[in-house]
Design an enzyme around this catalytic site. Sequence first.
Site, PDB file in Angstrom:
ATOM      1  N   GLY A  69       0.796  -1.229   0.000  1.00  0.00           N
ATOM      2  CA  GLY A  69       0.000   0.000   0.000  1.00  0.00           C
ATOM      3  C   GLY A  69       0.829   1.280   0.000  1.00  0.00           C
ATOM      4  CG  HIS A 136     -16.550  13.541 -15.708  1.00  0.00           C
ATOM      5  ND1 HIS A 136     -16.031  14.732 -16.140  1.00  0.00           N
ATOM      6  CD2 HIS A 136     -17.447  13.836 -14.751  1.00  0.00           C
ATOM      7  CE1 HIS A 136     -16.605  15.720 -15.489  1.00  0.00           C
ATOM      8  NE2 HIS A 136     -17.476  15.203 -14.633  1.00  0.00           N
ATOM      9  CG  HIS A 145      -3.417   4.078  -1.693  1.00  0.00           C
ATOM     10  ND1 HIS A 145      -2.937   3.450  -0.566  1.00  0.00           N
ATOM     11  CD2 HIS A 145      -4.715   3.669  -1.822  1.00  0.00           C
ATOM     12  CE1 HIS A 145      -3.893   2.682  -0.058  1.00  0.00           C
ATOM     13  NE2 HIS A 145      -4.979   2.815  -0.791  1.00  0.00           N
TER      14      HIS A 145
END
Length: 210
Positions: A69, A136, A145
């Site tokens: 992560g 969008h 992340h």
Amino acid sequence: MDLALIGEGGHSKVIKDLIGSKPGYKIRAVLDDKYEQLQLVGDVYRGPISSAHDLAEQISSLKFVIGIGGNRVRKTIADRLGLASDSYMTLIHDSAIVSPSASIGVGSVIMAYTIVNADVVIGDHAIINSGAIVEHDSYVGDYVHIAPKALLTGSVAAHEGAMIGAGATIIPGKRMGEWATVGAGATVIHDIPAYRTAVGTPARTIAESS
Ligand SMILES: CC(C)(COP(=O)(O)OP(=O)(O)OC[C@H]1O[C@@H](n2cnc3c(N)ncnc32)[C@H](O)[C@@H]1OP(=O)(O)O)[C@@H](O)C(=O)NCCC(=O)NCCS
């Protein structure tokens, strides 16, 4: 599909489940520096991260995913290994909704119940974590992340290495600079410059790193 998972912590557990949910995908190797040497345990190779090259030679079909992560750690490992970009697999959970006009780079993972909408561009080794929404025209750079349930509204840019904490919301058109961090639950209404950490609603800078 033969896969090698790099890292064996919490994030890699979620990736392991994602891989397990896909018919025909199989974890052939788990690489982590807690292992001293490469060995076959059952039908899965386990070994240090540096054994990636030996494995790639042994199993020509093998594709890698860095299941860690921490953005800087993912980048350090990718830089250190220097594998060709087509050595990495892009993973998309079957429950994710990904626009046909979105593009997603190598080594990136798109977790369960995410939405990646029209004309989104996602770079390499990025994480779109469980339930996150990337609206969008947004841009998500390499090694970014987007943590669980974070929301990038339209035309947001999160540049290389940025960390957008769980449940954070970024209003349209705002830019997160390289390696910037947005705290969990923050509401970002201004651009966050590179290397800054911002928290709260509205998000304000609390720290700067290098
Ligand atoms: C923003 C963050 C990175 C800061 O971590 P840190 O540098 O260790 O900061 P600290 O915990 O020392 O907190 C510093 C100050 O910021 C505040 N703060 C930290 N995180 C905050 C947050 N998310 N929202 C509001 N305030 C926050 C602390 O209360 C503290 O304030 P104080 O100095 O008045 O006491 C971290 O708290 C965070 O939100 N990380 C995101 C985690 C996440 O979503 N992970 C996803 C894993 S899948």
